[in-house]
Design a protein around this motif. Structure first.
Motif, mmCIF file in Angstrom:
data_model
loop_
_atom_site.group_PDB
_atom_site.id
_atom_site.type_symbol
_atom_site.label_atom_id
_atom_site.label_comp_id
_atom_site.label_asym_id
_atom_site.label_seq_id
_atom_site.Cartn_x
_atom_site.Cartn_y
_atom_site.Cartn_z
ATOM 1 N N CYS A 19 -7.853 3.325 -2.353
ATOM 2 C CA CYS A 19 -8.845 3.506 -1.293
ATOM 3 C C CYS A 19 -8.396 2.825 -0.009
ATOM 4 O O CYS A 19 -8.417 3.423 1.072
ATOM 5 C CB CYS A 19 -10.194 2.945 -1.741
ATOM 6 S SG CYS A 19 -11.494 3.081 -0.493
ATOM 7 N N VAL A 20 -7.983 1.564 -0.100
ATOM 8 C CA VAL A 20 -7.586 0.827 1.098
ATOM 9 C C VAL A 20 -6.352 1.458 1.735
ATOM 10 O O VAL A 20 -6.267 1.582 2.961
ATOM 11 C CB VAL A 20 -7.340 -0.660 0.752
ATOM 12 C CG1 VAL A 20 -6.837 -1.416 1.979
ATOM 13 C CG2 VAL A 20 -8.624 -1.297 0.225
ATOM 14 N N THR A 21 -5.414 1.881 0.912
ATOM 15 C CA THR A 21 -4.217 2.539 1.442
ATOM 16 C C THR A 21 -4.580 3.817 2.183
ATOM 17 O O THR A 21 -4.067 4.093 3.286
ATOM 18 C CB THR A 21 -3.238 2.852 0.298
ATOM 19 O OG1 THR A 21 -2.865 1.631 -0.356
ATOM 20 C CG2 THR A 21 -1.991 3.542 0.828
ATOM 21 N N ALA A 22 -5.465 4.606 1.594
ATOM 22 C CA ALA A 22 -5.874 5.853 2.241
ATOM 23 C C ALA A 22 -6.603 5.576 3.555
ATOM 24 O O ALA A 22 -6.401 6.285 4.555
ATOM 25 C CB ALA A 22 -6.771 6.656 1.302
ATOM 26 N N VAL A 23 -7.446 4.547 3.570
ATOM 27 C CA VAL A 23 -8.183 4.202 4.790
ATOM 28 C C VAL A 23 -7.212 3.780 5.890
ATOM 29 O O VAL A 23 -7.312 4.240 7.042
ATOM 30 C CB VAL A 23 -9.208 3.095 4.506
ATOM 31 C CG1 VAL A 23 -9.722 2.484 5.812
ATOM 32 C CG2 VAL A 23 -10.378 3.658 3.706
#
Length: 396
Positions: free
Chosen positions: A192-196
């Motif tokens: 999730c954090v990587t995608a954000v």
């Protein structure tokens, strides 16, 4: 001009502090010596113990009590107020044993991150977390006691002094002029954090913090210091450890910096399905009948229950309700971590629903503070899209 502050108890460590100041000057930096003695006053320093003590909210009399314990605690507060009143602090060097370290480091922690802080201490080879916490203090082991100058202490103190002089004399070039965004992450929320961060691209300077208790505190210190302009709190798991008894706890002030500053905030339920312990042998016996997952030989995860999730949601709701700035808190109904998904070890829709429903009921929703369900798993690309959309909305 910024200056190097050399701080300590000149009544007992005057020779060592004088030597440190001498070495800083020899290395090309301007020095201010600061006395924080609580027993014998009048030692030679640029700033006297009386002047420092006068910064205590209740005046110098609150410092010079005659009782060492209360005097040290009061002088620590006075030193904090003193340093924060100065606009020329380029770095701070402290020398001390256990008492001096306990006196000086709270003030260092209050100084903004990025200002150099070196503490030469007899306790620097042990557990330094109580002294450093979420700050950037460099703990420098003294090797010998800070009790006179000898062939070892001269080298150790001199090296620390030269390091501080270098910090003060050589400013670090400013980073790219992009707004800083604080993000919280765990292994189970990394997709999730990587995608954000990928979606935000080069428009921001993303500061990612590992949600291990200290990570959340570090992020909020930077918010308090004005170094983070908005927050995407994707992994709020530290609250689980605080309330249930895990090893990576937040403090009661979690979300306090968001409330104090009013920075735009987007949060979610990342890893609220787990409490962290060390190796499996360290899990308290009272949890023997619970659901566990061995993340690695040193980390054991325990699934939170519906009852615990109600308490976690209420804690978060109190913090969110105190926030007057723009807030969005998204609920990923497909699961809150990599382990909370169909077929995974922590999949428990009942526990998740207790969390979501309590947040919806307890958070006072307004035009600027909203809780919203998103019908995706936290690590789904669509949930990252929703987080970024919410972040853009709270910037307006």
């Amino acid at each position: 001009m910024v200056l190097a502050y050399v701080v300590g108890t000149f009544d007992t460590k005057g020779a060592e502090l004088g030597y440190a100041a001498e070495r800083v000057r020899a290395a090309g930096a301007e020095v201010v010596t600061v006395d924080v003695s609580t027993q014998v006053r009048g030692a030679p320093a640029d700033v006297s113990a009386d002047e420092v003590a006068g910064h205590h909210p209740d005046g110098a009399a609150a410092v010079f009590t005659g009782d060492r314990g209360t005097a040290v605690a009061a002088m620590a507060l006075a030193l904090e107020r003193f340093l924060l009143s100065r606009s020329d602090v380029g770095g701070v060097l402290g020398l001390g044993g256990s008492g001096g370290t306990a006196l000086i480091t709270p003030a260092m922690r209050a100084v903004p991150v990025g200002v150099g802080k070196i503490m030469v201490s007899t306790v620097a080879s042990g557990n330094v977390a109580p002294y450093v916490d979420a700050s950037d203090i460099a703990m420098w082991y003294s090797v010998t006691d800070v009790a006179g100058l000898n062939r070892i202490s001269r080298r150790v103190i001199g090296n620390a002094a030269h390091a501080l002089a270098g910090i003060v004399a050589h400013e670090v070039p400013a980073a790219a002029d992009r707004p800083a965004v604080g993000l919280t992450m765990f292994g189970v929320t990394t997709p999730c954090v990587t995608a954000v961060t990928n979606r935000l691209g080069g428009t921001v300077d993303p500061l990612v913090f590992h949600a291990t208790g200290t990570g959340g505190r570090a992020m909020e210190k930077l918010v308090d210091d004005g170094l983070v302009g908005s927050v995407m709190d994707i992994t709020t798991t530290e609250v689980c450890d605080l309330l249930v008894g895990g090893v990576f706890p937040a403090t009661d002030d979690r979300l306090g910096a968001i409330a104090r500053t009013g920075v735009p905030y987007v949060g979610t339920c990342g890893a609220l399905d787990m409490v962290n312990f060390g190796a499996s042998s360290t899990v308290p016996p009272r949890f023997a009948d619970r659901t566990f997952y061995e993340h690695n030989p040193q980390v054991t995860l325990m699934r939170t229950t519906p009852e615990e999730n109600v308490a976690i949601a209420r804690f978060l709701a109190v913090g969110l309700n105190a926030c007057e700035g723009p807030v969005r808190f998204l609920l990923p109904t497909g699961g809150v971590s990599a382990l909370d998904a169909p077929g995974q070890a922590f999949w428990d829709p009942e526990a998740d629903e207790a969390l979501f429903a309590t947040l919806e009921a307890e958070v006072r929703q307004t035009d600027t503070r909203r809780v919203e369900r998103v019908a995706h798993h936290i690590n789904d690309p669509e949930f990252a899209d929703a987080l970024v959309d919410a972040w853009r909305e709270v910037q307006k």
